[in-house]
Design a protein around this motif. Structure first.
Motif, PDB file in Angstrom:
ATOM      1  N   ASN A  71       0.889  -1.164  -0.009  1.00  0.00           N
ATOM      2  CA  ASN A  71       0.060   0.029   0.174  1.00  0.00           C
ATOM      3  C   ASN A  71       1.000   1.325  -0.159  1.00  0.00           C
ATOM      4  N   CYS A  72       1.825   1.193  -0.821  1.00  0.00           N
ATOM      5  CA  CYS A  72       3.071   2.436  -0.814  1.00  0.00           C
ATOM      6  C   CYS A  72       2.705   2.788  -2.522  1.00  0.00           C
ATOM      7  N   SER A  73       3.374   4.167  -2.700  1.00  0.00           N
ATOM      8  CA  SER A  73       3.588   4.607  -4.004  1.00  0.00           C
ATOM      9  C   SER A  73       4.883   5.276  -3.962  1.00  0.00           C
ATOM     10  N   ILE A  74       5.739   4.838  -5.231  1.00  0.00           N
ATOM     11  CA  ILE A  74       6.769   5.456  -5.226  1.00  0.00           C
ATOM     12  C   ILE A  74       6.939   6.263  -6.711  1.00  0.00           C
ATOM     13  N   GLU A  75       7.291   7.432  -6.775  1.00  0.00           N
ATOM     14  CA  GLU A  75       7.528   8.145  -8.101  1.00  0.00           C
ATOM     15  C   GLU A  75       8.866   8.888  -8.081  1.00  0.00           C
ATOM     16  N   GLY A  76       9.522   8.824  -9.162  1.00  0.00           N
ATOM     17  CA  GLY A  76      10.504   9.598  -9.549  1.00  0.00           C
ATOM     18  C   GLY A  76      11.787   9.032  -9.530  1.00  0.00           C
ATOM     19  N   ILE A  77      12.119   8.074  -8.693  1.00  0.00           N
ATOM     20  CA  ILE A  77      13.487   7.349  -8.595  1.00  0.00           C
ATOM     21  C   ILE A  77      13.489   5.812  -8.599  1.00  0.00           C
ATOM     22  N   GLY A  78      12.884   5.419  -7.674  1.00  0.00           N
ATOM     23  CA  GLY A  78      12.667   3.800  -7.637  1.00  0.00           C
ATOM     24  C   GLY A  78      12.994   3.148  -6.595  1.00  0.00           C
ATOM     25  N   LEU A  79      13.386   1.777  -6.841  1.00  0.00           N
ATOM     26  CA  LEU A  79      13.307   0.722  -5.810  1.00  0.00           C
ATOM     27  C   LEU A  79      14.768   0.063  -6.420  1.00  0.00           C
ATOM     28  N   TRP A  80      15.749  -0.027  -5.362  1.00  0.00           N
ATOM     29  CA  TRP A  80      17.166  -0.413  -5.399  1.00  0.00           C
ATOM     30  C   TRP A  80      17.413  -1.484  -4.542  1.00  0.00           C
ATOM     31  N   MET A  81      17.554  -2.503  -4.863  1.00  0.00           N
ATOM     32  CA  MET A  81      17.799  -3.900  -3.951  1.00  0.00           C
ATOM     33  C   MET A  81      19.258  -4.193  -4.030  1.00  0.00           C
ATOM     34  N   MET A  82      19.893  -4.777  -3.284  1.00  0.00           N
ATOM     35  CA  MET A  82      21.040  -5.807  -3.413  1.00  0.00           C
ATOM     36  C   MET A  82      21.147  -6.683  -2.158  1.00  0.00           C
ATOM     37  N   ASN A  83      21.291  -7.857  -2.344  1.00  0.00           N
ATOM     38  CA  ASN A  83      21.486  -8.988  -1.806  1.00  0.00           C
ATOM     39  C   ASN A  83      20.289  -9.019  -0.416  1.00  0.00           C
TER      40      ASN A  83
END
Length: 417
Positions: free
Chosen positions: A228-240
């Motif tokens: 139930n979230c919103s992300i705008e403009g940069i994004g999602l960054w995942m590592m390990n």
């Protein structure tokens, strides 16, 4: 201000004193017993002004509330080495970090703390919340530049407003703003020196009901949920990261960079003008699961563990194949195709959009007679780890700008004539 379960001490991390509404500075160290059975204050007579009821238990926590911290030289409130249940609420922060070399002053922080709740706190000038190596902690209905969980177990971020929410663990020194400070001494970082590796990986953290975030980062964390979230403009960054689920959320104009991360699930997601980048060293790093999700209003189709699968005449956002050897895709219209651990896959006579073709751990695949929209070349596919003997033939590239379509092969042929 420091709250500590150990003996009273000066703050080791440059957290400032409280400035009251009369601008009288108070140095306050509060000590509680391990079961909340006692409380003492460095300056007698201040307890009534600092603690509002409570005995430090689950049903009756200590409460600290209604403080304004402003124009301080460094950070705000530090909670350290405490097990008693504590509620911090209705704080405001303004102009912290004046005269401090840090560009990210912290309004409220924890270190090696348990059972701390932070609620209804607002940073008026870009302060952050930083909870480190702590357990059973939450930040709810708060506003700050960043909300950072480092080595946190059983953490909750709920209904918060922030530019960036970061959950990280063992890798935290390598993703710290401190590294950009030329005088930061990595080897003498007291928090790193105290770190218990059993607490290093962030586990079982939840981010929910957070709107208009610019970025979520998840590094070296597992068993987490974003919903139930919103992300705008940069994004999602995942590592390990491992075993992370995103659901009922929207990503707009965002980059999804999923590197060396496994058991990542997207459920009931809406992606708008968003791109995906993958990196890894084993097939599981590329096995990203999509359920009931869309990209630019078009459904994302996810297929797993189906040999000799045939897909024809399908209008799609993305098509993702995981462990589908011998799959045949023909006559489809999709923004992009992802092929992971699927030897012998064939994609032909199809129209593929700006996301293109991405393959990993897949060999002897063929991509032929396809129309590629806005790709750099007719032979371009994104090949990741362990891809051998894949062929590309007969494809054409069309550049589209608004309603205008331009077949590059025809343009080149005409120019040569």
């Amino acid at each position: 201000m420091v709250i500590s379960g150990s003996e009273m001490e000066s703050c080791p991390d440059c957290y400032a004193n409280i400035i009251t509404s009369t601008d009288t500075q108070l140095i306050v160290n509060i000590r509680s017993g391990p079961n909340g059975e006692e409380i003492s204050v460095a300056d007698e007579g201040l307890a009534a002004d600092i603690i509002y009821g409570g005995i430090g238990t689950y049903n009756d926590p200590f409460v600290i509330k209604n403080f304004e911290l402003k124009d301080l030289p460094a950070n705000g409130l530090l909670i350290r080495d405490i097990d008693s249940f504590l509620l911090i609420k209705d704080f405001t922060f303004k102009n912290l970090g004046k005269g401090n070399r840090s560009s990210m002053p912290v309004g409220i922080g924890t270190q090696y703390a348990k059972n701390v709740r932070v609620e209804n706190c607002t940073a008026l000038s870009g302060e952050s919340f930083r909870l480190s190596y702590s357990e059973n902690v939450s930040v709810k209905n708060c506003t700050g530049r960043n909300i950072l969980f480092e080595g946190v177990k059983n953490g909750l971020i709920d209904d918060c407003t922030s530019n960036c929410i970061l959950i990280k663990g063992l890798m935290s020194p390598f993703y710290s703003y401190k590294l950009f400070d030329p005088i930061y001494d990595f080897f003498n970082d007291t928090l790193l020196g105290q770190r218990d590796d059993d607490l290093a990986v962030s586990q079982s953290c939840i981010i929910k009901n957070c709107e208009r975030l610019a970025e979520i980062d998840i590094f070296d964390a597992e068993d987490c949920i974003v919903e139930n979230c919103s992300i705008e403009g940069i994004g999602l960054w995942m590592m390990n990261a491992k075993n992370v689920t995103f659901r009922n959320s929207t990503f707009g104009n965002a980059t999804l960079s999923l590197d060396w991360s496994r058991k990542i699930n997207f459920e009931n997601m809406t992606f708008i003008n968003s791109t995906i980048s993958l990196a890894g060293s084993i097939p599981e790093d590329y096995a990203i699961v999509f359920k009931n999700s869309t990209i630019d209003g078009r459904p994302i189709y996810y297929y797993e563990n189906q040999s000799d699968l045939e897909i024809k005449d399908l209008n799609a956002g993305y098509i993702s194949l995981v462990n589908c050897p011998g799959a045949k895709i023909e006559g489809i219209n999709a923004l992009g195709i992802f092929v992971a651990n699927s030897d012998g896959a064939i994609v032909k006579n199809s129209r593929l959009g700006w996301a293109g073709i991405h393959i990993a751990f897949s060999s002897n695949c063929a991509f032929s007679n396809n129309t590629l929209i806005n790709q750099k070349s007719k032979d371009e596919i994104m090949q990741y780890a362990v891809c051998n003997n894949n062929t590309v033939s007969g494809n054409v590239v069309i550049k589209e700008t608004g309603n205008l379509s331009l077949d590059l092969s025809q343009l080149i042929q005409g120019y040569q004539l």
